[in-house]
Design a protein around this motif. Structure first.
Motif, PDB file in Angstrom:
ATOM      1  N   VAL A 108       0.871  -1.178   0.000  1.00 57.37           N
ATOM      2  CA  VAL A 108       0.000   0.000   0.000  1.00 57.37           C
ATOM      3  C   VAL A 108       0.899   1.216   0.000  1.00 57.37           C
ATOM      4  CG1 VAL A 108      -1.770   1.286   1.235  1.00 57.37           C
ATOM      5  CG2 VAL A 108      -1.799  -1.212   1.259  1.00 57.37           C
ATOM      6  N   GLU A 109       0.869   1.965  -1.083  1.00 61.15           N
ATOM      7  CA  GLU A 109       1.786   3.093  -1.206  1.00 61.15           C
ATOM      8  C   GLU A 109       1.482   4.196  -0.202  1.00 61.15           C
ATOM      9  OE1 GLU A 109       1.308   4.325  -5.243  1.00 61.15           O
ATOM     10  OE2 GLU A 109       1.637   2.285  -5.985  1.00 61.15           O
ATOM     11  N   GLU A 110       0.185   4.443  -0.005  1.00 63.82           N
ATOM     12  CA  GLU A 110      -0.208   5.556   0.855  1.00 63.82           C
ATOM     13  C   GLU A 110       0.068   5.240   2.334  1.00 63.82           C
ATOM     14  OE1 GLU A 110      -2.177   4.003  -1.269  1.00 63.82           O
ATOM     15  OE2 GLU A 110      -2.398   5.458  -2.888  1.00 63.82           O
ATOM     16  N   ASP A 111       0.351   6.262   3.082  1.00 63.16           N
ATOM     17  CA  ASP A 111       0.541   6.098   4.522  1.00 63.16           C
ATOM     18  C   ASP A 111      -0.814   6.169   5.224  1.00 63.16           C
ATOM     19  OD1 ASP A 111       0.978   6.447   7.256  1.00 63.16           O
ATOM     20  OD2 ASP A 111       2.928   7.329   6.922  1.00 63.16           O
ATOM     21  N   LEU A 112      -1.498   7.293   5.127  1.00 59.46           N
ATOM     22  CA  LEU A 112      -2.886   7.450   5.592  1.00 59.46           C
ATOM     23  C   LEU A 112      -3.047   7.400   7.100  1.00 59.46           C
ATOM     24  CD1 LEU A 112      -4.550   4.907   3.084  1.00 59.46           C
ATOM     25  CD2 LEU A 112      -4.506   7.391   2.816  1.00 59.46           C
ATOM     26  N   MET A 113      -1.938   7.424   7.846  1.00 56.09           N
ATOM     27  CA  MET A 113      -2.042   7.261   9.298  1.00 56.09           C
ATOM     28  C   MET A 113      -1.931   8.583  10.059  1.00 56.09           C
ATOM     29  SD  MET A 113      -2.521   4.010   9.878  1.00 56.09           S
ATOM     30  CE  MET A 113      -1.988   3.646  11.543  1.00 56.09           C
ATOM     31  N   ILE A 116      -4.911   9.527  12.366  1.00 57.20           N
ATOM     32  CA  ILE A 116      -5.014   8.621  13.514  1.00 57.20           C
ATOM     33  C   ILE A 116      -3.934   8.933  14.540  1.00 57.20           C
ATOM     34  CG2 ILE A 116      -4.757   6.210  14.211  1.00 57.20           C
ATOM     35  CD1 ILE A 116      -6.069   5.389  11.648  1.00 57.20           C
ATOM     36  N   GLU A 117      -2.724   9.176  14.060  1.00 63.51           N
ATOM     37  CA  GLU A 117      -1.626   9.433  14.986  1.00 63.51           C
ATOM     38  C   GLU A 117      -1.863  10.709  15.796  1.00 63.51           C
ATOM     39  OE1 GLU A 117       2.112   9.226  12.974  1.00 63.51           O
ATOM     40  OE2 GLU A 117       1.925   7.080  12.601  1.00 63.51           O
ATOM     41  N   GLN A 119      -4.786  11.833  16.688  1.00 61.81           N
ATOM     42  CA  GLN A 119      -5.766  11.484  17.729  1.00 61.81           C
ATOM     43  C   GLN A 119      -5.111  10.719  18.880  1.00 61.81           C
ATOM     44  OE1 GLN A 119      -9.046  10.066  14.705  1.00 61.81           O
ATOM     45  NE2 GLN A 119      -9.985  10.340  16.709  1.00 61.81           N
ATOM     46  N   ASN A 130       6.788   6.205  14.783  1.00 59.74           N
ATOM     47  CA  ASN A 130       6.789   5.170  13.752  1.00 59.74           C
ATOM     48  C   ASN A 130       5.543   4.300  13.942  1.00 59.74           C
ATOM     49  OD1 ASN A 130       7.611   3.646  11.611  1.00 59.74           O
ATOM     50  ND2 ASN A 130       9.370   2.718  12.635  1.00 59.74           N
ATOM     51  N   HIS A 131       5.245   3.528  12.931  1.00 58.91           N
ATOM     52  CA  HIS A 131       4.140   2.584  13.055  1.00 58.91           C
ATOM     53  C   HIS A 131       4.368   1.401  12.128  1.00 58.91           C
ATOM     54  CE1 HIS A 131       2.432   5.542   9.956  1.00 58.91           C
ATOM     55  NE2 HIS A 131       2.806   4.460   9.281  1.00 58.91           N
ATOM     56  N   LYS A 132       3.740   0.319  12.453  1.00 54.88           N
ATOM     57  CA  LYS A 132       3.751  -0.857  11.584  1.00 54.88           C
ATOM     58  C   LYS A 132       2.314  -1.321  11.421  1.00 54.88           C
ATOM     59  CE  LYS A 132       8.440  -2.427  12.600  1.00 54.88           C
ATOM     60  NZ  LYS A 132       9.335  -3.568  12.904  1.00 54.88           N
ATOM     61  N   VAL A 133       1.872  -1.394  10.179  1.00 54.81           N
ATOM     62  CA  VAL A 133       0.466  -1.671   9.876  1.00 54.81           C
ATOM     63  C   VAL A 133       0.379  -2.810   8.873  1.00 54.81           C
ATOM     64  CG1 VAL A 133      -1.673  -0.730   8.949  1.00 54.81           C
ATOM     65  CG2 VAL A 133      -0.117   0.757  10.246  1.00 54.81           C
ATOM     66  N   LYS A 134      -0.388  -3.829   9.238  1.00 57.63           N
ATOM     67  CA  LYS A 134      -0.651  -4.934   8.316  1.00 57.63           C
ATOM     68  C   LYS A 134      -2.151  -5.121   8.181  1.00 57.63           C
ATOM     69  CE  LYS A 134       1.990  -7.716  10.777  1.00 57.63           C
ATOM     70  NZ  LYS A 134       2.725  -8.899  11.280  1.00 57.63           N
ATOM     71  N   PHE A 135      -2.606  -5.294   6.933  1.00 55.63           N
ATOM     72  CA  PHE A 135      -4.007  -5.612   6.680  1.00 55.63           C
ATOM     73  C   PHE A 135      -4.102  -7.065   6.201  1.00 55.63           C
ATOM     74  CE2 PHE A 135      -3.652  -1.037   5.894  1.00 55.63           C
ATOM     75  CZ  PHE A 135      -4.686  -0.551   6.672  1.00 55.63           C
TER      76      PHE A 135
END
Ligand SMILES: [Mn+2]
Ligand SMILES: [Mn+2]
Ligand SMILES: [Zn+2]
Ligand SMILES: [Zn+2]
Lengths: 150, 150
Positions: A108-113, A116-117, A119, A130-135
């Motif tokens: 997923v190219e977009e970050d989009l976080m 949320i961060e 909030q 930093n973050h690590k996101v898996k769908f």
DNA sequence: TATTAAAATGATTCTTACTATCAATTGACA
DNA sequence: TGTCAATTGATAGTAAGAATCATTTTAATA
């Protein structure tokens, strides 16, 4: 900003030395953008250019490169760490889609976080760096196979 | 919806049997909400109520409970899997904040991923059914220690 | 360029989370 | 209660990665 030009400087800043082995490992990661290589896989590739290198050195180098934030460590729950070249300076991370049926990994190219961060930082007083996101889910191919007519 | 009432049904549906060991492992997870227990830790707790249980059974049970989506598996990059009771039916996941300085783990109650998942599904034609999200950074305590006057 | 001390390497062994095996046991259903 | 497949506990095995250490290499200095 170029990794190669500053690699030696980044090492020197922490008292580390630039070795042919470290260059060779970084070269492998740079030549496999889009892949998610295990340490063993990196070892196999790097031996082609640097046949005398030891597996322990690859383990050590990969940890060093992660510490310097040059590469990112990933895990897809198969029992070993995987690595990919980081975005190096940009505050832009990409995420991963993992198909539960075929096991394929998509980027997923977009970050989009960002929203949320913000909030999270406000409510929990936690400064996110930093973050690590898996769908997880069903990829397009697998969905088509399960519903051929739709 | 109550886990205990339906646990046996969920097992039966897949041809599994309800054993005292499986009940005991689930009890431990239910009695440690908010914790993130390793398999070894679960083993130590469950032995108090079920002293004859073997470690292999705990490993097997924890995999079974994850398969049934009763518990969630986590990893905080310390080399072992950790488990916590899932939300069981609710489409509401919580995330984790990991402080890079003190190593403490904090819970983010909100999910906040719906909008992102919709964007991902649209652009990548990937049907998202789950996600795992970790935020790294500096917790409130550690930030205060580094900036005492601000 | 030669000297030198610290850092790095490669070979090897060690650790350990987790899996596989298998004889003995137990739970579900009739 | 009897049957039989599923499950268990003990144990051995696997493999990713860490630790060790004698040897080599780097980078700063003279
Ligand atoms: Mn990637
Ligand atoms: Mn949690
Ligand atoms: Zn797929
Ligand atoms: Zn902290």
């Amino acid at each position: 900003m170029n990794i190669n030009n500053t690699f030696k400087d980044m090492l020197k800043e922490k008292g580390y030395k630039l070795t042919t082995q470290r260059r060779a490992v970084l070269d492998v990661l740079q030549n496999h953008i889009g892949d998610h290589l295990t340490t063993e896989e990196i070892y196999q590739y790097v031996k082609l250019q640097c046949p005398e290198i030891g597996l322990a050195t690859v383990y050590r180098t990969v940890q060093l490169l992660e510490e310097l934030k040059i590469i990112d460590r990933l895990t897809f729950d198969d029992g070993c760490n995987r690595y990919e070249l980081g975005t190096f300076g940009e505050d832009h991370h990409h995420h991963h889609l993992i198909c539960d049926f075929c096991g394929q990994i998509f980027e997923v190219e977009e970050d989009l976080m960002d929203a949320i961060e913000i909030q999270v930082e406000k409510k929990y007083k936690f400064q996110v760096t930093n973050h690590k996101v898996k769908f997880y889910g069903i990829c397009h191919q697998c969905h088509a196979k399960k519903h051929p007519t739709s």
